[in-house]
Scaffold this motif. Structure first.
Motif, PDB file in Angstrom:
ATOM      1  N   GLU A   1      -8.629  -6.469  -8.189  1.00 11.75           N
ATOM      2  CA  GLU A   1      -9.705  -7.394  -8.117  1.00 11.75           C
ATOM      3  C   GLU A   1     -10.004  -8.158  -9.427  1.00 11.75           C
ATOM      4  N   ASN A   2     -10.943  -9.034  -9.404  1.00 17.63           N
ATOM      5  CA  ASN A   2     -11.479  -9.553 -10.690  1.00 17.63           C
ATOM      6  C   ASN A   2     -11.922  -8.391 -11.683  1.00 17.63           C
ATOM      7  N   GLY A   3     -11.362  -7.942 -12.721  1.00 16.67           N
ATOM      8  CA  GLY A   3     -11.917  -7.234 -13.706  1.00 16.67           C
ATOM      9  C   GLY A   3     -11.476  -5.382 -13.203  1.00 16.67           C
ATOM     10  N   TYR A   4     -11.126  -5.324 -12.147  1.00 15.11           N
ATOM     11  CA  TYR A   4     -10.629  -4.047 -11.913  1.00 15.11           C
ATOM     12  C   TYR A   4      -9.584  -3.661 -11.116  1.00 15.11           C
ATOM     13  N   MET A   5      -9.151  -2.743 -11.065  1.00 15.74           N
ATOM     14  CA  MET A   5      -8.059  -2.110 -10.070  1.00 15.74           C
ATOM     15  C   MET A   5      -8.346  -0.867  -9.121  1.00 15.74           C
ATOM     16  N   ILE A   6      -8.558  -0.864  -8.109  1.00 18.17           N
ATOM     17  CA  ILE A   6      -8.905   0.369  -7.244  1.00 18.17           C
ATOM     18  C   ILE A   6      -7.697   0.708  -6.897  1.00 18.17           C
ATOM     19  N   VAL A   7      -7.403   2.161  -7.024  1.00 11.54           N
ATOM     20  CA  VAL A   7      -6.189   2.640  -6.609  1.00 11.54           C
ATOM     21  C   VAL A   7      -6.668   4.047  -5.738  1.00 11.54           C
ATOM     22  N   ILE A   8      -5.794   3.985  -4.491  1.00 13.01           N
ATOM     23  CA  ILE A   8      -5.848   5.016  -3.537  1.00 13.01           C
ATOM     24  C   ILE A   8      -4.545   5.933  -3.420  1.00 13.01           C
ATOM     25  N   VAL A   9      -4.572   6.974  -4.003  1.00 14.01           N
ATOM     26  CA  VAL A   9      -3.338   7.686  -4.110  1.00 14.01           C
ATOM     27  C   VAL A   9      -3.222   8.379  -2.757  1.00 14.01           C
ATOM     28  N   ASP A  10      -1.905   8.417  -2.294  1.00 13.32           N
ATOM     29  CA  ASP A  10      -1.476   9.017  -1.113  1.00 13.32           C
ATOM     30  C   ASP A  10      -1.685  10.578  -1.157  1.00 13.32           C
ATOM     31  N   GLU A  11      -1.874  11.206   0.050  1.00 11.81           N
ATOM     32  CA  GLU A  11      -2.299  12.732   0.082  1.00 11.81           C
ATOM     33  C   GLU A  11      -1.068  13.386  -0.363  1.00 11.81           C
ATOM     34  N   GLY A  12      -1.475  14.500  -1.258  1.00 10.43           N
ATOM     35  CA  GLY A  12      -0.258  15.399  -1.658  1.00 10.43           C
ATOM     36  C   GLY A  12       0.413  15.011  -2.743  1.00 10.43           C
ATOM     37  N   GLN A  13       0.010  13.863  -3.308  1.00 14.08           N
ATOM     38  CA  GLN A  13       0.884  13.319  -4.469  1.00 14.08           C
ATOM     39  C   GLN A  13       0.341  14.098  -5.912  1.00 14.08           C
ATOM     40  N   MET A  14       1.423  13.915  -6.900  1.00 11.34           N
ATOM     41  CA  MET A  14       0.891  14.406  -8.226  1.00 11.34           C
ATOM     42  C   MET A  14       0.989  13.217  -9.117  1.00 11.34           C
ATOM     43  N   ILE A  15      -0.034  13.014  -9.664  1.00 13.99           N
ATOM     44  CA  ILE A  15       0.175  11.698 -10.601  1.00 13.99           C
ATOM     45  C   ILE A  15       0.574  12.295 -12.122  1.00 13.99           C
ATOM     46  N   ASP A  16       1.665  12.063 -12.291  1.00 14.00           N
ATOM     47  CA  ASP A  16       2.180  12.769 -13.758  1.00 14.00           C
ATOM     48  C   ASP A  16       2.561  11.479 -14.620  1.00 14.00           C
ATOM     49  N   ILE A  17       3.291  11.953 -15.646  1.00 15.46           N
ATOM     50  CA  ILE A  17       3.393  10.739 -16.755  1.00 15.46           C
ATOM     51  C   ILE A  17       3.987   9.379 -16.166  1.00 15.46           C
ATOM     52  N   GLU A  18       5.074   9.768 -15.401  1.00  9.40           N
ATOM     53  CA  GLU A  18       6.076   8.524 -14.735  1.00  9.40           C
ATOM     54  C   GLU A  18       5.239   7.861 -13.983  1.00  9.40           C
ATOM     55  N   LYS A  19       4.386   8.266 -13.082  1.00 13.33           N
ATOM     56  CA  LYS A  19       3.506   7.596 -11.978  1.00 13.33           C
ATOM     57  C   LYS A  19       2.413   6.762 -12.778  1.00 13.33           C
ATOM     58  N   SER A  20       2.042   7.523 -13.795  1.00  9.71           N
ATOM     59  CA  SER A  20       0.838   7.003 -14.597  1.00  9.71           C
ATOM     60  C   SER A  20       1.393   5.703 -15.353  1.00  9.71           C
ATOM     61  N   ASP A  21       2.554   5.698 -15.733  1.00  6.47           N
ATOM     62  CA  ASP A  21       3.333   4.397 -16.493  1.00  6.47           C
ATOM     63  C   ASP A  21       3.343   3.362 -15.536  1.00  6.47           C
ATOM     64  N   ILE A  22       3.782   3.651 -14.286  1.00 11.28           N
ATOM     65  CA  ILE A  22       4.012   2.703 -13.273  1.00 11.28           C
ATOM     66  C   ILE A  22       2.744   1.925 -12.987  1.00 11.28           C
ATOM     67  N   LEU A  23       1.489   2.629 -12.814  1.00 12.23           N
ATOM     68  CA  LEU A  23      -0.035   2.063 -12.657  1.00 12.23           C
ATOM     69  C   LEU A  23      -0.300   1.364 -13.806  1.00 12.23           C
ATOM     70  N   GLU A  24       0.181   1.855 -15.019  1.00 11.41           N
ATOM     71  CA  GLU A  24      -0.104   0.960 -16.483  1.00 11.41           C
ATOM     72  C   GLU A  24       0.768  -0.121 -16.318  1.00 11.41           C
ATOM     73  N   ALA A  25       1.990  -0.508 -15.804  1.00  8.42           N
ATOM     74  CA  ALA A  25       2.727  -1.576 -16.085  1.00  8.42           C
ATOM     75  C   ALA A  25       2.190  -2.571 -14.790  1.00  8.42           C
ATOM     76  N   VAL A  26       1.784  -2.070 -13.651  1.00 10.14           N
ATOM     77  CA  VAL A  26       1.073  -2.806 -12.690  1.00 10.14           C
ATOM     78  C   VAL A  26      -0.327  -3.686 -13.488  1.00 10.14           C
ATOM     79  N   ALA A  27      -1.177  -2.516 -14.119  1.00  7.60           N
ATOM     80  CA  ALA A  27      -2.355  -3.202 -14.776  1.00  7.60           C
ATOM     81  C   ALA A  27      -1.935  -4.330 -15.876  1.00  7.60           C
ATOM     82  N   GLN A  28      -0.836  -4.147 -16.487  1.00  8.81           N
ATOM     83  CA  GLN A  28      -0.514  -4.977 -17.739  1.00  8.81           C
ATOM     84  C   GLN A  28      -0.183  -6.210 -16.971  1.00  8.81           C
TER      85      GLN A  28
END
Length: 121
Positions: free
Chosen positions: A15-42
């Motif tokens: 959205e304008n000025g923010y991203m809202i993330v809903i992580v799926d049940e049972g996931q583990m947000i590690d460096i690799e997944k965080s990097d993917i989200l960072e790439a989306v943001a950039q």
């Protein structure tokens, strides 16, 4: 205008000025997944300021080491957790210790959006 992306491990609302993330049940947000989200943001914010809102509807884990690199995102104004679950909020208070950016916890998404808008001023 909002855009919704479905990734392998989460859904991202841009959205304008923010991203809202809903992580799926049972996931583990590690460096690799965080990097993917960072790439989306950039990709979407292209250096413009934004706030990361994680809407913790589902139960999942976060490796606190991700916050070291997240703290380095220059155009990230703040990070917040939205949850009415006591355990999720308790975990978020611990995670807050690892992030070198404004970090808040809210019960409702509307509160998080208001906070995000206040940081963008």
């Amino acid at each position: 205008m909002a855009e919704i992306l479905k990734l392998e491990f989460c859904k991202v609302h841009i959205e304008n000025g923010y991203m809202i993330v809903i992580v799926d049940e049972g996931q583990m947000i590690d460096i690799e997944k965080s990097d993917i989200l960072e790439a989306v943001a950039q990709d979407y914010f292209k250096g413009n300021p934004f706030v990361y809102i994680t809407h913790r509807i589902n139960s999942y884990g976060v490796d606190p080491n991700v916050y070291k690199s997240v703290s380095q995102i220059k155009n990230l104004l703040g990070f917040c957790v939205v949850s009415s679950n006591y355990m999720a909020k308790s975990n978020a208070m611990i995670e807050k210790l690892f992030l070198n950016k404004p970090f808040e916890v809210f019960d409702h998404l509307d509160e998080a959006k208001e906070w995000a808008d206040s940081l963008a001023v």
